[in-house]
Design a protein around this motif. Structure first.
Motif, PDB file in Angstrom:
ATOM      1  N   ASN A 283      68.741 -19.696   5.571  1.00  0.00           N
ATOM      2  CA  ASN A 283      68.578 -20.184   6.951  1.00  0.00           C
ATOM      3  C   ASN A 283      67.715 -21.442   7.024  1.00  0.00           C
TER       4      ASN A 283
ATOM      5  N   ARG B 153      64.230 -20.723   9.496  1.00  0.00           N
ATOM      6  CA  ARG B 153      64.012 -19.456  10.193  1.00  0.00           C
ATOM      7  C   ARG B 153      63.009 -18.577   9.441  1.00  0.00           C
TER       8      ARG B 153
ATOM      9  N   ARG C 229      61.727 -18.442  16.532  1.00  0.00           N
ATOM     10  CA  ARG C 229      61.683 -18.198  15.091  1.00  0.00           C
ATOM     11  C   ARG C 229      62.298 -19.358  14.317  1.00  0.00           C
ATOM     12  N   MET C 230      62.195 -20.538  14.874  1.00  0.00           N
ATOM     13  CA  MET C 230      62.662 -21.750  14.204  1.00  0.00           C
ATOM     14  C   MET C 230      61.455 -22.669  14.007  1.00  0.00           C
TER      15      MET C 230
END
Length: 434
Positions: free
Chosen positions: A90, A110, A237-238
């Motif tokens: 991610n 992520r 959550r980035m």
């Protein structure tokens, strides 16, 4: 019969390549509608896509305005969601634009695979309710992340010790540094927990427990000369960090002079993280070609994956004087059938002042003949020029740095290897300047 084997393998490879192309073409045709939609929509403005809806069970909100305003957007291939199946880690490349500064490339993370992120949710629910599924936001207020409230003056070692590699053996000095430099609050600069909002405090603690990489980048910032990528901010959550350049692996077959310079820098990083004026030893527990990148302009080597970094406070060790604290610790070389594996004792890293772990990690996993990665062996310094190979000094230093024959041999070998690579690099620079 055997002479036809390479030919058959070549045909097999071409057939597999063709099948892969055909397969991707079919996927593209099946996803034509979604394909056009992906290019028209900026998913980084979607609260659910970046998991902003899960806050405070997230990594921060300092960059949310930039995300919501559309200042951050995926680069071309990053917009195609059906390719996420190949993006296990991610990690995405994106463009970030500022009216006065123009556009620049950034990296979005992520901080875990989809499975790992799902496990975070389950762990939070189990900590709060004993069940794997629940209302995540309500659950956060029932965990220890919320119980450490603003009435507690300091974040203390006894509370978070062992939560992650960063705080496997934390000192108060380290935790004060982490809180003081926490970038996901408007009131940074104080080591007092009461100066953080409840949500900010929970985000800090959750990050510390599940993936402390952002806190490593914030506590030991590139602006102060630490060899880490620059932390920019987070939304949900980035997490956004500065794009450094191509990964170190891209230089595996670079000209010899370039590889020597990169090897010298890697040894310098090992030295800096081991011995510095701050008396914090930062030990790299995961060392592979993927975890380093090289700047395109200055050629500088930077660590781009800092999740598995153990920080030991040498001042605290000297003060506490655990058993054998002043005895030099040698990491033991062990044969391994996996890529980029290391043997180490976290307890020893936390209790000794003089440790050779970083030299061992860089020599074994990146530079020497024992380095294996993506089916190759030989390390970054493979196939040296004939006159250097004949001399034998480089091979001897790399062997002693990786698999020492003398007691404390790695310490001396690492020092001599740094000096040797510096001389080679300087000689190459002089030759090119003529």
């Amino acid at each position: 019969m055997l002479r036809f084997l390479p030919l058959k393998l070549g045909r097999l490879y071409r057939c597999l390549k063709l099948l892969l192309v055909l397969g991707l073409s079919v996927i593209l045709l099946m996803n034509t509608h979604n394909l056009f939609a992906s290019f028209q929509k900026n998913e980084l403005t979607d609260r659910r896509f970046i998991n902003l809806n899960k806050c405070p069970a997230c990594f921060g909100t300092s960059w949310c305005r930039k995300f919501m305003n559309g200042q951050v957007s995926f680069e071309t291939w990053g917009r195609l969601r059906f390719l996420d199946v190949f993006n296990v880690k991610n990690v995405y490349f994106a463009q970030y634009g500022e009216p006065r500064e123009g556009t620049r490339r950034v990296v979005l993370k992520r901080l875990g695979s989809n499975q790992e992120l799902a496990e975070i949710d389950q762990k939070i629910c189990k900590r709060a309710t004993g069940r794997p599924r629940c209302d995540l936001i309500q659950a956060m207020y029932k965990t220890e992340f919320a119980r450490i409230n603003g009435d507690v003056r300091l974040l203390t070692p006894g509370v978070v010790e062992g939560w992650s590699d960063l705080v496997h053996c934390p000192s108060q000095r380290l935790l004060d540094r982490v809180v003081r430099r926490y970038a996901e609050t408007k009131d940074s600069g104080s080591f007092l927990l009461k100066n953080l909002k409840d949500t900010e405090r929970m985000q800090l603690l959750m990050t510390l427990a599940f993936n402390p990489e952002p806190l490593v980048l914030q506590s030991f910032p590139s602006d102060e000369g630490w060899p880490f990528a620059k932390y920019l901010g987070a939304c949900g959550r980035m997490v956004a960090v500065n794009y450094v350049g191509e990964e170190l692996w891209s230089f595996y077959n670079a000209p010899w002079e370039k590889r020597v310079d990169l090897a010298r820098q890697l040894m310098d990083i090992a030295e800096q993280l081991t011995n510095n004026d701050f008396d914090f030893a930062l030990y790299l527990l995961d060392v592979s070609f993927d975890n380093f990148a090289v700047g395109p302009r200055d050629g500088k080597v930077i660590i781009v994956d800092a999740e598995n970094v153990l920080v030991a406070d040498k001042r605290q060790i000297k003060q506490d004087k655990p058993e054998n604290y002043d005895a030099w610790y040698e990491s033991r070389f062990e044969e391994c059938d996996r890529e980029a594996c290391l043997s180490f004792s976290k307890e020893a890293l936390c209790s000794r002042v003089t440790v050779d772990h970083n030299y061992y990690a860089v020599c074994q996993n990146l530079l020497s003949q024992y380095a294996t990665w993506r089916g190759t062996t030989g390390g970054l310094l493979h196939d040296p020029p004939a006159h250097i190979a004949k001399d034998g000094q480089l091979e001897a230093l790399l062997d002693e740095c990786t698999k020492p024959k003398k007691r404390y041999g790695r310490f001396q070998a690492a020092k001599e290897l740094r000096e040797y690579l510096t001389r080679l690099s300087a000689a190459s620079s002089s030759a090119m300047a003529r």
